[in-house]
Motif scaffolding. Structure first.
Motif, short mmCIF file in Angstrom:
data_model
loop_
_atom_site.label_atom_id
_atom_site.label_comp_id
_atom_site.label_asym_id
_atom_site.label_seq_id
_atom_site.Cartn_x
_atom_site.Cartn_y
_atom_site.Cartn_z
N ALA A 147 0.82 -1.21 0.00
CA ALA A 147 0.00 0.00 0.00
C ALA A 147 0.86 1.26 0.00
O ALA A 147 0.52 2.26 -0.65
N TYR A 153 -1.91 6.45 -0.98
CA TYR A 153 -1.71 6.02 0.42
C TYR A 153 -0.67 6.91 1.09
O TYR A 153 -0.87 7.34 2.24
N THR A 157 -1.30 9.36 4.47
CA THR A 157 -0.76 8.77 5.70
C THR A 157 0.63 9.28 6.07
O THR A 157 1.07 9.07 7.20
N LEU A 196 -6.70 -1.66 -0.44
CA LEU A 196 -6.14 -0.32 -0.38
C LEU A 196 -7.17 0.67 0.16
O LEU A 196 -6.85 1.50 1.02
N LEU A 200 -7.02 2.85 3.76
CA LEU A 200 -7.11 4.30 3.79
C LEU A 200 -8.29 4.77 4.65
O LEU A 200 -8.18 5.77 5.37
#
Length: 279
Positions: A147, A153, A157, A196, A200
């Motif tokens: 990911a 992503y 993040t 994915l 998220l």
């Protein structure tokens, strides 16, 4: 591992390629057909000594990562890649779960591009291969796996992923990335896309709020605040492979901006620029 057949297969595939097939300059002094061993090693980012020993039937077993790199260097098809893995004593990658085989047709176009940033990506946003100018603009995006290998992503993040973008563009970039992912996820409807999205949703309240909007779209422009040359304004065009799972992203200078001159400067800076833009 069938070392003899592996050695023969690598040699035959190397000799079948001309320098122009992989974006290398031609020369009139070649006495034997095909690429040189050192050229294949350079393209695969492995040592010439190790590649030479593979062709001479005297190397230890290559890892799957090395095999993937050789697959791209030799522009192998999926069937040829699977054959290479079997000769090396490894099971071939699962075609239904792996996106890391770059379509030779897209690589052929990428090889011929040097004056604009270009990179091959999966439709989920993982970068598979970049030309030199793309690395200079965006940094090396091919290292992360899973990911974390996808731009969407990292964006939601890892705060460092936004460092190269003007602050006033962050909201627009967030919406565009989510819209692009939704379109890809619905088109694919597979476990990789669903995983994915679930990751998220758990990791980012911002992503969750945007995901609920059900926006669908494809990114067409991007602005990069580069540490070496300043603001780059880029128009993005996409070439899609026949399976629609990989994209060759072409980043052209926006008309009426100094981006073209700044890209030329970046190209002259070489690896130093890529190091400074890496994030």
């Amino acid at each position: 591992m069938d070392t003899k057949q592996l050695a023969d297969f690598l040699r035959v595939r190397r000799e079948a390629l001309d320098p122009g097939d992989v974006g290398l300059p031609g020369t009139r002094r070649r006495r034997t057909p095909g690429l040189r061993r050192e050229e294949v090693a350079h393209l695969a980012d492995i040592s010439t000594d190790y590649y030479t020993r593979l062709e001479q039937d005297r190397a230890p077993q290559p890892s799957p990562g090395v095999l993937r790199a050789i697959t791209r260097a030799l522009r192998l098809t999926l069937d040829e890649r699977d054959h290479l893995f079997r000769l090396a004593g490894h099971p071939p990658p699962d075609r239904t779960r792996s996106d890391d085989h770059v379509a030779p047709s897209l690589l052929g176009v990428l090889d011929r591009l040097s004056d604009i940033p270009a990179q091959v990506m999966t439709d989920l946003g993982a970068t598979l291969v970049q030309n030199d100018l793309a690395r200079a603009v965006f940094g090396d995006l091919t290292r992360p796996r899973g990911a974390a290998g996808t731009v969407v992503y990292r964006w939601f993040t890892d705060p460092r992923a936004r460092a190269g973008y003007p602050v006033q563009d962050h909201a627009t970039e967030s919406r565009a990335l989510v819209a692009d992912l939704r379109a890809a996820a619905v088109r694919r409807d597979d476990t990789q896309a669903k995983d994915l999205v679930e990751r998220l949703l758990r990791a980012s309240p911002e992503f969750e709020a945007l995901w609920r909007l059900h926006s669908v779209g494809v990114m067409r422009s991007r602005r990069i605040q580069h540490p070496a040359v300043g603001l780059l304004e880029l128009d993005c065009q996409m070439l899609v492979d026949e399976e629609r799972t990989q994209i060759l992203a072409l980043f052209s200078p926006a008309a009426g901006t100094p981006t073209a001159e700044r890209l030329t400067l970046l190209g002259s800076l070489g690896p130093l620029a890529a190091q400074r833009s890496s994030r």
